[in-house]
Write an enzyme that holds these catalytic residues in place. Structure first.
Site, PDB file in Angstrom:
ATOM      1  N   GLU A 135       0.716  -1.135  -0.446  1.00 12.56           N
ATOM      2  CA  GLU A 135      -0.362   0.054   0.187  1.00 12.56           C
ATOM      3  C   GLU A 135       1.007   1.306   0.086  1.00 12.56           C
ATOM      4  OE1 GLU A 135      -3.354   0.354   0.069  1.00 12.56           O
ATOM      5  OE2 GLU A 135      -2.539   2.221  -0.584  1.00 12.56           O
ATOM      6  N   GLU A 196      13.164  10.465  -3.215  1.00 13.46           N
ATOM      7  CA  GLU A 196      13.756   9.490  -3.184  1.00 13.46           C
ATOM      8  C   GLU A 196      15.384   9.365  -3.176  1.00 13.46           C
ATOM      9  OE1 GLU A 196      12.186   6.212  -4.087  1.00 13.46           O
ATOM     10  OE2 GLU A 196      10.136   8.141  -3.722  1.00 13.46           O
ATOM     11  N   LYS A 211       4.944   4.634 -10.654  1.00 16.03           N
ATOM     12  CA  LYS A 211       3.471   4.001  -9.547  1.00 16.03           C
ATOM     13  C   LYS A 211       1.996   3.777 -10.346  1.00 16.03           C
ATOM     14  CE  LYS A 211       4.761   6.837  -4.975  1.00 16.03           C
ATOM     15  NZ  LYS A 211       5.124   8.435  -5.002  1.00 16.03           N
TER      16      LYS A 211
HETATM   17  N1  LIG Z   1      10.399   8.447   1.909  1.00 13.73           N
HETATM   18  C1  LIG Z   1       9.095   9.017   0.750  1.00 13.73           C
HETATM   19  O1  LIG Z   1       7.984   9.447   1.671  1.00 13.73           O
HETATM   20  C2  LIG Z   1       8.499   7.658   0.782  1.00 13.73           C
HETATM   21  C3  LIG Z   1       8.832   6.612  -0.143  1.00 13.73           C
HETATM   22  N2  LIG Z   1       8.795   5.226   0.052  1.00 13.73           N
HETATM   23  C4  LIG Z   1       9.620   4.350  -0.417  1.00 13.73           C
HETATM   24  O2  LIG Z   1       9.984   3.646   0.594  1.00 13.73           O
HETATM   25  C5  LIG Z   1      11.855   3.456   0.685  1.00 13.73           C
HETATM   26  C6  LIG Z   1      12.438   3.853   1.434  1.00 13.73           C
HETATM   27  O3  LIG Z   1      12.903   4.624   1.442  1.00 13.73           O
HETATM   28  P1  LIG Z   1      12.850   5.904   2.050  1.00 13.73           P
HETATM   29  O4  LIG Z   1      12.751   5.993   4.244  1.00 13.73           O
HETATM   30  O5  LIG Z   1      12.588   7.269   1.831  1.00 13.73           O
HETATM   31  O6  LIG Z   1      14.055   5.830   2.439  1.00 13.73           O
HETATM   32  P2  LIG Z   1      15.966   6.433   2.930  1.00 13.73           P
HETATM   33  O7  LIG Z   1      17.075   6.635   2.079  1.00 13.73           O
HETATM   34  O8  LIG Z   1      15.599   7.747   3.985  1.00 13.73           O
HETATM   35  O9  LIG Z   1      16.236   4.688   3.524  1.00 13.73           O
HETATM   36  C7  LIG Z   1      16.482   3.790   3.037  1.00 13.73           C
HETATM   37  C8  LIG Z   1      17.687   2.997   4.254  1.00 13.73           C
HETATM   38  O10 LIG Z   1      17.884   2.194   3.505  1.00 13.73           O
HETATM   39  C9  LIG Z   1      19.087   1.923   3.856  1.00 13.73           C
HETATM   40  N3  LIG Z   1      19.918   0.530   3.031  1.00 13.73           N
HETATM   41  C10 LIG Z   1      20.752   1.057   1.689  1.00 13.73           C
HETATM   42  N4  LIG Z   1      21.142  -0.651   0.915  1.00 13.73           N
HETATM   43  C11 LIG Z   1      20.863  -1.028   2.006  1.00 13.73           C
HETATM   44  C12 LIG Z   1      20.986  -2.348   2.089  1.00 13.73           C
HETATM   45  N5  LIG Z   1      21.719  -2.873   0.905  1.00 13.73           N
HETATM   46  N6  LIG Z   1      21.083  -3.188   3.298  1.00 13.73           N
HETATM   47  C13 LIG Z   1      20.249  -2.886   5.117  1.00 13.73           C
HETATM   48  N7  LIG Z   1      19.913  -1.007   4.297  1.00 13.73           N
HETATM   49  C14 LIG Z   1      20.358  -0.282   3.318  1.00 13.73           C
HETATM   50  C15 LIG Z   1      20.093   3.277   3.917  1.00 13.73           C
HETATM   51  O11 LIG Z   1      21.374   3.000   4.085  1.00 13.73           O
HETATM   52  C16 LIG Z   1      18.465   4.442   4.484  1.00 13.73           C
HETATM   53  O12 LIG Z   1      18.837   4.422   5.805  1.00 13.73           O
HETATM   54  C17 LIG Z   1      12.102   3.268  -0.667  1.00 13.73           C
HETATM   55  O13 LIG Z   1      11.465   1.866  -1.573  1.00 13.73           O
HETATM   56  C18 LIG Z   1      10.882   4.947  -1.050  1.00 13.73           C
HETATM   57  O14 LIG Z   1      10.498   4.601  -2.653  1.00 13.73           O
HETATM   58  C19 LIG Z   1       7.661   5.130  -1.009  1.00 13.73           C
HETATM   59  C20 LIG Z   1       5.910   6.190  -0.219  1.00 13.73           C
HETATM   60  C21 LIG Z   1       7.368   7.167   0.502  1.00 13.73           C
HETATM   61  N1  LIG Z   2       9.297  10.260  -3.634  1.00 15.60           N
HETATM   62  C1  LIG Z   2       8.123  10.215  -3.484  1.00 15.60           C
HETATM   63  C2  LIG Z   2       8.090   9.563  -1.914  1.00 15.60           C
HETATM   64  C3  LIG Z   2       6.469   8.119  -2.177  1.00 15.60           C
HETATM   65  O1  LIG Z   2       5.984   7.800  -2.646  1.00 15.60           O
HETATM   66  C4  LIG Z   2       7.641  11.390  -4.000  1.00 15.60           C
HETATM   67  O2  LIG Z   2       7.847  12.153  -3.942  1.00 15.60           O
HETATM   68  O3  LIG Z   2       6.018  10.972  -3.974  1.00 15.60           O
HETATM   69 NA    NA Z   3      -1.059   3.819  -0.457  1.00 16.37          NA
END
Ligand SMILES: NC(=O)C1=CN([C@@H]2O[C@H](COP(=O)(O)OP(=O)(O)OC[C@H]3O[C@@H](n4cnc5c(N)ncnc54)[C@H](O)[C@@H]3O)[C@@H](O)[C@H]2O)C=CC1
Ligand SMILES: N[C@@H](CC=O)C(=O)O
Ligand code: NA
Length: 437
Positions: A135, A196, A211
């Site tokens: 979701e 991202e 998306k």
């Molecule tokens: N930030 C947002 O508003 C949203 C994010 N998402 C999705 O959620 C996911 C995470 O996003 P965020 O938390 O914003 O990204 P982020 O970059 O803040 O967090 C990702 C974390 O994963 C860690 N990481 C990277 N490679 C790794 C590995 N090999 N092993 C363990 N940890 C590792 C990084 O060090 C980082 O702390 C992504 O798929 C993003 O597209 C989805 C909706 C909204």
């Molecule tokens: N990078 C994305 C995070 C949520 O999916 C956005 O800006 O919408």
């Molecule tokens: Na959603």
């Protein structure tokens, strides 16, 4: 007596992959709401481990749970559910396939992965009877995928259209409201946790295209991958485009549009992501900042609008937790959520065949016959003009044209040919137009 009523139900053990913007909030919500979650699920939810890249980074999570061995964690016998909030294709794809194959349900926020490898992931889930929920991957906190997969499963969805990227909406809103620059606004969006890890995924439209692929697949019971989506980002949207939109009582939004198309009795889907001018009176025009909004049209239900926070740590974690509760409940009763539904196997229509409307703003020499030369090019391409406005009686006259719907290929060729006319000094702005006047 059923386990959930005895008060001694076996805990659901969760492996968390990633502890960044979203992961940190997942840990916080799991900890703060542990008691209530136990009541809702019928069993306690416990963190078995948190896979991170670096152990010594400062984080507000229990240190004893941290590990760099994600591969070991996802197949551990001590884990029932894997929550993935790392992002990217590899190594997450391999880890999630391993988890699903070994019977662990998966909750992920990873739209890039789902938009490319949904088929493999669902196949692995089917092989072991595990759940795959995502979701958070589309429109952050907004409950949108569950309505498409479950609530509307008895209806026939014809169109899904909306704003699905918070970062670009944040930037476009600021450009429209204050004339703020692109770079500084993008930095702010990254600081607030919307963008991202590589923000070009947002500004170049890759995130929205992923998306759109997920939305089209669920809405139309078919398989659409990111590569099937026509994609344009906002990098080319200029201050001139925003000003031109304002002059017409419009604003610019990055839209994701998924449509069922029936032509000569054959059904296909058209899926596109591009900036478009919409009337300021359109409900999407007032969706600002990192908010998202998506319209869904279905034969029996009619039109529905889903609105809320599309990005940010806590809103996204809310959607992750909702999925976690769902898969944990399924584990408690030995049930399963919905599987992939791709039986329709619809072809994807090329963008060139898709009917669109254009706004074209030209800098022209203001002399007799200019308008007729420009109009002749439209006629030659069978594109009909809906409105024309000519401004200025100096050397710097401008001509603003809005077309009726024509194939995107015909509109593109029209613009190319007009740009080559000697009387046209510059094509100042070209943008698609959506929404009724
Ligand atoms: N930030 C947002 O508003 C949203 C994010 N998402 C999705 O959620 C996911 C995470 O996003 P965020 O938390 O914003 O990204 P982020 O970059 O803040 O967090 C990702 C974390 O994963 C860690 N990481 C990277 N490679 C790794 C590995 N090999 N092993 C363990 N940890 C590792 C990084 O060090 C980082 O702390 C992504 O798929 C993003 O597209 C989805 C909706 C909204
Ligand atoms: N990078 C994305 C995070 C949520 O999916 C956005 O800006 O919408
Ligand atoms: Na959603």
């Amino acid at each position: 007596m059923p386990a959930e009523k005895s008060g001694a139900a076996k805990p659901i053990r969760v492996a968390l992959l990633g502890c960044g913007t979203v992961g940190t909030e997942v840990v916080r919500l799991l900890t703060d709401q542990a008691g209530e979650l136990t009541q809702r699920i019928g069993a306690p939810v416990e963190l078995a481990g948190i896979a991170v890249r670096r152990l010594n980074k400062e984080r507000d999570v229990p240190k004893e749970l941290l590990t760099t061995d994600a591969a070991g964690l996802v197949t551990s016998d001590d884990v029932d559910v894997v929550v993935e909030v790392i992002g990217g294709i590899e190594p997450t794809r391999t880890w999630l396939l391993d988890a699903l194959r070994s019977g662990k349900s998966v909750v992920t926020a990873n739209k890039a992965l789902l938009a490319e490898h949904a088929a493999d992931l669902f196949e692995a889930a089917d092989a072991s009877g595990a759940d795959l929920y995502f979701e958070a991957a589309v429109a952050g906190a907004i409950p949108l995928l569950r309505p498409l997969r479950e609530s509307l499963a008895g209806d026939r969805i014809t169109r899904v259209m909306g704003i699905v990227n918070g970062t670009t909406n944040f930037i476009l809103s600021a450009m429209d409201a204050t004339g703020a620059g692109y770079g500084e606004t993008l930095e702010e969006a990254s600081r607030l946790g919307y963008a991202e890890a590589d923000p070009t995924a947002d500004v170049d439209g890759f995130d929205a295209a992923s998306k759109a692929a997920i939305l089209a697949s669920l809405a139309f019971h078919t398989r659409v991958t990111a590569a099937d989506v026509h994609r344009e980002g906002i990098a080319q949207v200029s201050a001139a485009d925003i000003a031109a939109a304002k002059g017409l009582g419009r604003t610019v939004k990055l839209l994701a549009i998924c449509e069922r198309v029936v032509s000569d009795g054959t059904e296909s889907v058209a899926v596109r992501v591009h900036p478009a001018m919409i009337p300021r009176s359109h409900p999407l025009a007032s969706v600002n900042g990192a908010f998202n909004a998506v319209f869904v049209e279905a034969d029996a239900a009619g039109e529905m609008m889903f609105y809320g926070r599309g990005a940010g740590g806590a809103p996204t974690a809310s959607a992750v937790l909702g999925d976690l509760v769902a898969v944990a409940r399924n584990k408690v009763v030995s049930g399963r959520g919905p599987r992939e539904s791709a039986y329709a196997a619809l072809p994807v229509q090329p963008m060139g065949n898709t009917p669109t409307r254009y706004h074209i703003s030209l800098d022209v020499a203001d002399k007799p016959g200019v308008l007729s030369q420009v109009a002749a090019v439209f006629a030659e391409h069978d594109v009909s003009i809906a409105a024309v406005r000519q401004e200025g009686r100096t050397e710097d006259a401008s001509l603003v044209i809005v077309t009726h719907a024509a194939s995107d290929a015909a509109l593109r060729s029209t613009v190319d040919k007009i740009g080559g006319l000697p009387v046209v000094r510059e094509v100042v702005s070209v943008m698609r137009v959506e929404g009724a006047e």
